[in-house]
Structure formats: C-alpha cells, structure tokens
Enzyme design. Structure first.
Site, mmCIF file in Angstrom:
data_model
loop_
_atom_site.group_PDB
_atom_site.id
_atom_site.type_symbol
_atom_site.label_atom_id
_atom_site.label_comp_id
_atom_site.label_asym_id
_atom_site.label_seq_id
_atom_site.Cartn_x
_atom_site.Cartn_y
_atom_site.Cartn_z
ATOM 1 N N ASP A 465 0.831 -1.201 0.000
ATOM 2 C CA ASP A 465 0.000 0.000 0.000
ATOM 3 C C ASP A 465 0.871 1.260 0.000
ATOM 4 O OD1 ASP A 465 -2.331 1.471 0.156
ATOM 5 O OD2 ASP A 465 -3.102 0.448 1.922
ATOM 6 N N ASP A 535 -10.790 2.134 -3.420
ATOM 7 C CA ASP A 535 -11.339 1.818 -2.098
ATOM 8 C C ASP A 535 -12.860 1.818 -2.132
ATOM 9 O OD1 ASP A 535 -8.996 1.392 -0.842
ATOM 10 O OD2 ASP A 535 -8.856 3.351 0.122
HETATM 11 C C1 DGJ Z 1 -5.879 1.854 1.850
HETATM 12 C C2 DGJ Z 1 -6.220 0.682 0.987
HETATM 13 O O1 DGJ Z 1 -6.677 1.109 -0.247
HETATM 14 C C3 DGJ Z 1 -7.231 -0.178 1.700
HETATM 15 O O2 DGJ Z 1 -7.611 -1.253 0.874
HETATM 16 C C4 DGJ Z 1 -6.639 -0.671 2.978
HETATM 17 O O3 DGJ Z 1 -5.567 -1.542 2.711
HETATM 18 C C5 DGJ Z 1 -6.186 0.500 3.830
HETATM 19 N N1 DGJ Z 1 -5.329 1.394 3.104
HETATM 20 C C6 DGJ Z 1 -5.470 0.035 5.059
HETATM 21 O O4 DGJ Z 1 -4.970 1.049 5.789
#
Ligand code: DGJ
Length: 734
Positions: A465, A535
């Site tokens: 991430d 997301d």
């Molecule tokens: C942002 C990501 O896009 C999510 O899927 C998740 O992994 C969160 N970060 C976790 O902090």
C-alpha cells in the site's frame, strides 16, 4: 519523349526514390508500423504511424503528404513550438539542434529494437531515440537515452519520452480522470485548439486523478468496435505530463514524459539519462481493439506473471478493519476456504511494538507482529491457512512511516521534508513518506519484505500500500544543489528495491494498492501482479471505474471484490447477485465479513466462486469487447470477453437504474466466430425459471447481428424482489 530518355529518367526517378527509401526506417510489428526518415546529418523525421504499409506504399509514402515532423523536437532553434527536450548546456546556451549520426536495428527474441543516435550540431551532447517493436503484439515502445559528453554538467528542464503528430480532423481523446474512491472515470472529448495537459504531481502515486494513458479516436466520436484509434500509455510510476498541443498546423502534437515541474535534472558529464517508455498502439477496430492490444502486450511483456491465473481471495480490510486477532483471522480463513476461495489476505492492523497499530495514526515502519493481537505470530496464521487448504497473504506499507513510530524516533532523517521546516503530515495526522532516494532507506524497505519472507517463506501474496503523496519538497539525503532530483530519485529508489525483491522472490504475488487505485500504471506492473482499482467497492460505481480502467489494463490485473451493503463508501445497498456479477468481470475477490452473511448469501458466493473458476481463463486471458457504455446514458452497460480461439465467451449485462416503462437497448455481441454456434448458460442464476434460451445454441453471426433479449428484472419470489438486475452468460462453442 524519346524512349531511351524516358527510360533514363525513369531509372533516375527510381533511384531517387530508393535513395530516399534507404533513409526511411520501418519500425514494424506484425500489424502496425511507424516510418521515420533518418538522413545522416539531418533532423530525424517522423512520417507515419498506423497499419503496416505495402512495400509500394512504403516507397511512395513521402509523396502522399505525411507529417514530416522532427521525431524528437528539442527546444531553442524553433522556439515557438512545443519541444520534447530542453537543455541548458554547460556554457549557458539554451538551444539544442539534433541531427542523425547513425541508425542501428537489432533483433531481440520477440522484438526489433531500433536505436537512432542524434548529436547536437555544436556540442558533444547526444540523444539516442529508441523503439522496441514487438513481433507478436501490436505495440511499439519508445524512449530516449540522453547523454552528456560536454566537459561540465548540463541541465535538462524537459525530457519527454516520445512525441507523435496526430492528423487533425474530428479527433477525439479518451482519457481517465477521478479522485480517491472514484478512480478511472472515462472522459471523451473532441480535440479543439489549444493545449490539453494531463498531468500528475502526487510524487508517490499517479493514477488517482488523471491517468498517464490516452486514446485518440481518429474518425469522430469514439466507438468501441469501429474506427481508427491510436493508444498511448506512459510507463512510469511517478509524476508525468502528457500534452496535446493543437495550433495553426494540420497536426495535433502529442508529447509524453516525466513531469519536469520542479524536477530540473542536472546531467553530469558522461552521465546518461534514460527516459521511461511510452507504449504506442494503433487499431482500426475501435477503442476495444486498442484495449485488446494493450492487454495482450501487457499480459505478455509487462505485467508480473501475466500468464498465470490469479487466486480468488478474501481480504480482511472491509470485514474487520484494524480489529485483527487470531480467532477472527482463523474464522475468515475458514469461511473463504468453505466458499471455495484460494487465498486469505490479512490487511492493515497486524503490527506495532511500542505503538500498536490500533488505528491509522501510528506504527508504520514498526513491522513486527503486535503480540497482543497475534500472540503466535505470522507463522501460526500461515499454518492455519495451510490447514484450511488456502494460501496466506499480508498487507504492508513499506514506503511510509508515522511520527508516532519507533522507526521515526530512530531515523527522523529518513523522511521527506523541507530543510528547516516541520513536515506537513498526512493520514492519521502523523504519516510521512520515507526518502526512497536514500540507499539506507532502500535497504530498509527491501528488508521489510525480505524479513517477512525469510521468516515465513510460505507467504504467497503481499498487498503493498502507499497512502500518502509527497507534500513536503525536500530530500534529507540529496545535497542542496540536487533537490530538484527528489521526485525522480524517489522512483529510481523504488524501482531498485522492486528489482531486488523480484530477483529474490520471483514467484511472490504482489498487489499495488495506493489508497485504492493510485498505482494503476504500466510503469509499476512489471513488478506487480495486479492493482486495487479503488477503495470504493460499490458495484454501481465500480461498473463505471472498471469500464474506464479496462481501456488500458486487462481484467487479470484489476482486483475486484464483493463487499457488504450498505456500501462502506457510498452507503448504497445493491443486491448480492449484482455485486457478484460486477466483481466477476475482474480478478474476483471478497472484501467482507463472511460471518455477517446469511447461509443463502454464503451459498450464492460459493456457487459464484465455483462458476468463476470455470470462466476464469476467459476473463483473465481473453479478449475484451466493450458493447454498451455506462457513460452513454442507456441505463445499462454491457461487455464481454472472448477466448483467443473464439471457442468460449463471457457476456456481462448490468442495469444501472430502474425506471418503470424504460426500454433498454438489445445488445449485439462482438468478437465471436460468425460461423460457429455457441451454447448459452446463465451463471449465478437466481431466477425461479431459466432464461428461455438457457441451453440453446445460436450462431456467432446471429448473436453479433441481433443479440439476445435480456429481461429487465429477475423472476424471483415477491419478497426477494429489488431494483437491481444483472446477467452473466457463458457461451461455449458446440
Ligand atoms: C488503503 C487501501 O486502499 C485499503 O484497501 C486498505 O488496505 C487500507 N489502506 C489500510 O490502511
């Protein structure tokens, strides 16, 4: 004219043509080509980009009226024009004039590489313009190698990867824009006079907002399955700038490169600056045709493990967020295994020592297991996954730290920040970006993966991430006179870490996540197997985002998960069937707490996973044909994948809105073999009765000329009715 004289003048004309032709270079794939004119001592000219020419057309092309533009225009000798390169030479001269020195064409196993070396007419300053033309996919990559052999350094203030003139005449551009939770939105507009700039300055991620890829439809309003299209994808993970300049000439001028804003590059004497690749394609089968070219090239030559089928997974994030504990993880693993999944991924929240990661405001950098949550460590989880018959994956965010972390306490000098100023912080009010230019930081970032994998070699998947932009300009590692290199050195450092990881762990699956879809680009995918599209997992909005993203990226790389309702981002409640039917058009996964599902819902997912396994090769390796766009206002969208041999296909149909007395178009299929017959089977069926054509066969010709009528709603018991409707049809040739 006397016959003999006529003959002589014919011969003269022919030799003049062949003389011209010898300087003409063909850069060809099996279907497309670019023609350059490389006369030694003159500027390199670009003359043609499109379908492959016949030998006669090639010989006569210059007489047909061609752009005949400088193929890599430098600044300073034709000042009012846009330039691909701008250099301040060591003596302060800001003009550059490049002429051809040599041409070199070599064969690689699957490609032909052309290198044209140019030299400034007065300085020992060289640019090699390079092209790689693949033999089995219609893609030509171009990049440049800029070499300074002057005694002192020069400064590059612009350093594009490539340039392409596009003939004016009702040309439309399609590109992707958006923001967090709304990535990959499609925008299509006619190219008018003026400068069209598509750019990114995030520093770390580059596809939340605009994307570094475009398509030009050359025959008016873009069509999915007809018309000539040029596609361009800039293959870079950092800041980019695409410019389309339309002025008083017959050509739109398209430039693509690293964004030079605040990134002037000091090129030392004897140093070579290699620009990232710009991938160019052409198709006369519309936008979907150009997409198929990107997908084939991507799967074959760019994407990590592009030929390997992806596992069906459950990711813990939307199911439990930071509430990670052993029984919870074990239960999720049991549930995904029961439903037929093959992998479980433990997301954020598993780590932290002095500062346990209970929320997003601490512990990035402290990559040791939080023993309060997971007393038996990762190895216990890996073992449990094994006993559930699935693989195990884990989330990390290696390029970042928090001011509240042991890492930051130990290495405050490792973060990106301006000298003398307090750093502006990001997520959680404490997040900071590590300085990837610093080799110590690179070693540390490599060690995060290396330690995890050394201690737990069974880890199958990493979700990598990146949740922050560079919002402070300042490398604490680079000297004060090289601060303008910060963005470029960040991505060089990132690339070098990725290379090391891939060298040691070639089989690991790695997802590029960056607050959702911030890292969907062809620069990153050679190291990464897939990316998280957004997301926002709401099925309706995902149809729009996945539609746009599919312009440039194949389904195998697009992580698409079934999530809970009301959706956690937009709070819309869609039916489970609808959510499944959308997720099944990409790399299928789940992002949900299975414990909160009813038995019926688990059963529907179990069946969907089993049916996805049947169509997985067609979805992940097939050819895309987009049919009806969600952006066209028809209240529905439809697309399909067809296997390379045209023996199988998967057809998707999603209603977008329900209006009583609405009359949706009947969708004509595409990409099938007109002569073959295809037997129809509906997947994820929830209706009480099968569709009238269930189990029947129709010719590809009929399906492409007429299509099948799709009922507007599902025939289910009254209390199960809602306003969502979708269908997946699996077509298998008899
Ligand atoms: C942002 C990501 O896009 C999510 O899927 C998740 O992994 C969160 N970060 C976790 O902090």
């Amino acid at each position: 004219m006397h016959l003999a004289m006529k003959k002589v003048s014919m011969i003269l004309l022919m030799s003049l043509t062949s003389l011209l032709a010898t300087a003409q270079i063909r850069i060809s794939t099996s279907g497309i080509e670019m023609i350059l004119n490389a006369v030694p001592g003159e500027e390199l000219r670009i003359m043609y980009f499109g379908n492959r020419l016949s030998d006669t057309d090639f010989l006569n092309i210059s007489a047909a009226g061609v752009p005949d533009h400088n193929a890599y225009p430098p600044y300073g000798f034709n000042c009012p024009s846009e330039a691909a390169l701008a250099v301040t030479h060591s003596d302060g001269n800001m003009s550059t004039v490049l002429t051809v020195m040599s041409v070199d064409q070599t064969e690689e196993s699957n490609a032909q590489v052309t290198r044209i070396r140019l030299k400034d007419t007065i300085y020992p300053f060289y640019v090699t313009v390079c092209y790689r033309a693949y033999k089995d996919v219609d893609m030509i990559e171009t990049w440049t190698e800029i070499e300074n052999l002057e005694k002192k350094h020069v400064t590059l203030t612009r350093f594009d990867s490539g340039y392409l003139p596009v003939r004016v005449g009702n040309v439309w551009v399609s590109h992707l824009y958006g923001t967090w939770a709304n990535e990959g939105r499609l925008l299509q507009e006619p190219l008018e006079r003026g400068m069209n700039v598509i750019k990114n300055k995030d520093g770390v991620r580059n596809s939340h907002t605009d994307h570094a890829e475009v398509m030009f439809s050359l025959d008016g309003k873009p069509q999915e399955n007809a018309g000539r299209v040029i596609g361009a994808a800039f293959c870079y993970s950092g800041n980019y700038e695409l410019r389309i300049d339309t002025r008083d000439t017959d050509y739109h001028q398209f430039f693509a490169g690293i964004n030079p804003d605040n990134s002037a590059y000091i090129l030392e004497s004897k140093e070579v600056f290699k620009t990232p690749e710009l991938a160019l394609t052409y198709s006369d089968e519309g936008l979907s045709g150009a997409s198929r070219n990107f997908h084939r090239w991507g799967r074959k030559y760019k994407l990590a493990h592009g030929d390997k089928m992806r596992k069906i997974l459950l990711n813990s994030w939307e199911g439990v967020y930071f509430n990670i504990n052993e029984p919870g993880m074990d239960q999720m693993m049991a549930d995904i295994s029961y439903m037929g999944g093959e992998l479980f991924v433990m997301d954020d929240g598993w780590f932290g020592g002095k500062y346990p990661r209970l929320t997003d405001n601490c512990a990035l950098g402290d990559w040791k297991v939080d023993k309060n949550k997971l007393p038996d460590g990762i190895s216990w989880l890996v073992d449990r996954a094994d006993s559930h018959g699935i693989s195990f994956g884990i989330w990390i965010e290696p390029e970042m730290t928090n001011t509240v972390s042991e890492l930051y306490e130990k290495h405050p000098d490792w973060v990106i920040k301006a000298p003398g100023r307090d750093a502006l912080t990001g997520r959680g009010g404490t997040q900071l970006v590590l300085d990837m230019a610093n080799p110590e930081v690179q070693d540390y970032v490599f060690s995060i993966v290396d330690d995890l994998m050394t201690e737990n070699p069974e880890i199958d998947y990493i979700k990598w991430d990146a949740n922050m932009s560079i919002i402070n300009h300042g490398s604490q590692y680079l000297p004060s006179d090289r601060q303008s290199h910060m963005y470029i050195e960040y991505h060089r450092g990132f690339a070098s870490v990725c290379d090391r990881i891939r060298e040691k762990y070639p089989d690991l699956t790695i997802q590029a996540c960056a607050s959702g879809g911030g890292r969907a680009n062809w620069g990153i995918l050679p190291w990464f197997d897939e990316f998280w599209i957004s997301d926002n997992t709401d099925a309706l909005q995902r149809i729009h985002m996945q539609w746009g993203t599919s312009y440039f990226f194949p389904a195998i790389a697009m992580a698409s998960h079934i999530s809970a309702v009301p959706n956690h981002t937009v709070f819309r409640t869609t039916s489970l069937k609808y959510r499944i039917d959308v997720a099944m058009s990409g790399r299928l996964g789940m992002e949900i707490q299975p414990r909160n599902m009813t038995e019926d819902e688990r059963e529907l997912c179990r069946r969907a996973i089993s049916e996805y396994k049947e169509i997985r090769p067609v979805v992940q390796f097939g050819d895309i044909y987009r049919l009806v766009s969600p952006y066209d206002g028809h209240n529905m969208a439809s697309m399909m994948y067809v296997s390379e041999e045209k023996s199988e296909a998967v057809f998707y149909w999603w209603k977008l809105e329900t209006f009583y007395d609405d009359h949706l178009p009947r969708v004509k299929m595409a990409g099938l073999d007109p002569e073959r017959h295809y037997r129809i089977r509906e997947l994820n069926r929830i209706d009480n009765k099968p569709l009238p054509y269930e189990g029947l066969s129709f010719s590809g010709r009929f399906l492409m000329e007429n299509g099948l009528e799709i009922p507007l709603k599902h025939m289910v018991d009254y209390h199960k009715q809602d306003d969502w409707s979708s269908r997946i049809l699996y077509l298998v040739a008899d």
